[in-house]
Scaffold this active site. Sequence first.
Site, PDB file in Angstrom:
ATOM      1  N   TYR A 101       0.823  -1.210   0.000  1.00 44.36           N
ATOM      2  CA  TYR A 101       0.000   0.000   0.000  1.00 44.36           C
ATOM      3  C   TYR A 101       0.862   1.267   0.000  1.00 44.36           C
ATOM      4  O   TYR A 101       0.386   2.336   0.353  1.00 44.36           O
ATOM      5  CB  TYR A 101      -0.923   0.019   1.220  1.00 44.36           C
ATOM      6  N   ASP A 160      -1.825  -9.698   9.416  1.00 47.75           N
ATOM      7  CA  ASP A 160      -0.692 -10.453   8.882  1.00 47.75           C
ATOM      8  C   ASP A 160       0.083  -9.524   7.963  1.00 47.75           C
ATOM      9  O   ASP A 160      -0.500  -8.995   7.016  1.00 47.75           O
ATOM     10  CB  ASP A 160      -1.163 -11.657   8.060  1.00 47.75           C
ATOM     11  N   HIS A 423       4.248  -6.625  -4.481  1.00 52.31           N
ATOM     12  CA  HIS A 423       2.879  -6.678  -4.965  1.00 52.31           C
ATOM     13  C   HIS A 423       2.166  -5.366  -4.676  1.00 52.31           C
ATOM     14  O   HIS A 423       2.603  -4.563  -3.853  1.00 52.31           O
ATOM     15  CB  HIS A 423       2.111  -7.848  -4.322  1.00 52.31           C
ATOM     16  N   ARG A 508      -8.693   1.040   0.517  1.00 48.50           N
ATOM     17  CA  ARG A 508      -7.341   1.462   0.871  1.00 48.50           C
ATOM     18  C   ARG A 508      -6.476   1.203  -0.347  1.00 48.50           C
ATOM     19  O   ARG A 508      -6.712   0.250  -1.087  1.00 48.50           O
ATOM     20  CB  ARG A 508      -6.893   0.624   2.072  1.00 48.50           C
TER      21      ARG A 508
END
Length: 562
Positions: A101, A160, A423, A508
Amino acid sequence: MAARRRGKGGMMTPPGVSPSIFAAALAAFEAVVGKEWMFTSEEDVALYRDAYSPFRDEGEERLASAAVAPASTEEVQQIVRIANRYKIPIYPISTGKNLGYGGSAPVLSGSVVVDLKRLNRIIEVNEKNAYCIVEPGVSYFDLYEHLRATGSKLWIDCPDPGWGSLLGNAIDRGGGYTAANYRNHFDSHCGMEVVLPDGELMRTGMGAIPAAKTWQMYKSGCGPWIDGIFSQANYGIVTKMGFWLMPEPEAYLRVKVHAPRYRDLVPLVETLNYLENSRITSGFPDLATPLLGYPPTGQVQLFNEGLSSYPMDERHKALLAGAPLGYSPELEQYGLAKGIPYWELWLSFYGPMEVIDAQWNAARRHFSAVIPDVRFAEADRLTLPINPDDAGKYHEAELGVPSLRAFSIGARTAFNPTPSHGHMWFSPIVERTGEAIFEANRVFSEAARRLDMPIFRSFSMPACFWERNFIFILATPVTEDAATNRRYVEGFKELIRIGGERGWGEYRTAPVFQETVMGVYSFNDHILSKFHATLKDAIDPNGILAAGRYDIWPRHLRKARP
């Protein structure tokens, strides 16, 4: 207006800031924190890059110009005031562990990162009222170890992996795995202390009373409840935050509900919603599809070798290849003949064992009434507390134990010989219905195939971090090839827009996608974004704080966004 790139032997400067002004600002920052905690070398500043950026070493990569690490709220206030004096854009992070993110990189290249890792005090743990107060540098591991060391009977709720900041994860509205009223990390906070963009200090809720006794016991105080504007925004730097903690339960039961037919997903979800909304079950519900080879979210690392508890023969694989949207009559008949459930729902219960058993009995009664041939199984029945050395046998987070095992999911294995270099999380919110799972897979799968995107290429299941909605969390890989990464970024943006057309929005996202995501929230000619801008202009007129975060830009950058 762009940041000046770091030249050979030189330093990047923020957009619109001269080298001399920038040097004066850095000297002022250094006078506050000391030379050791002012980072300007290329080597040091590189630590604040997004490790998963799809634009690594390209012009679009978001880069900091410097970083400063204050040790107290008072030092944060001084840094903010200096930033206003010199018009220096600053970008606060808690610990910078927001992988997928955006990590610790700023939205606006050239910003100075304000690294809050040294604000790492656990200010209070209140055992009787089950809350804590922490600073931004406190990680889930930090609080967990503190609770163990003090013999506390309280649990944390952690994501996690568990290496990040409680405060940072809550501010970005992350989620976890224990009881429903703790899994939504922002919802489980109570009271915050905020340094405003002018350097003033504010406490929210009951904390606005100087002699407050209930700051972490009653969220709203009196008057407008404003805590929400400090999440996923740039209206202040949160330096303290209270959280409600979960009292350690007496026992834990994890069970599985097996539904054999494709259309069973609809009553399976409806019944789950009733049970959860009625508090018959309150633990993390986890959906999987053994027949389609998709594991439960919380069990992926335990199923990492093969990602399924049901090994597939060649006939099974061939039937799957002929069912791109997860269904064919032949595949369903194969599952029925082999005893492989189409759908698998994991439920968990916390509390006294006699209460748990009654709840599980009630749950079975409700599922049996609406799903023919439904089957049940117990996975784990534990008396608590568990020996910490045994937590690794389970999904630790569901027992309030942080770990880093999530990183095993993308590691190189026989089943994943060419792991990615990171990722980007695609994470739309959809309705909590079985029909929505089918529809989202149809819409996104068709789009992903057209765009040649490596997600939704097989039937995907959502996660249940929060009540009353589903979230799909799928990783778009970052590769070594710049052209591939660029194509994935554009495809990702198109999936965001397609989701918006269906009424599904991201919850998000990373900085590279924040403008696209916020563009989907367009009701009444984007009135929400206009309101955000109005607040920004009033609260941060110099536009120094986290410019561009979630597409909230200061006035001087709004028309020509970098």
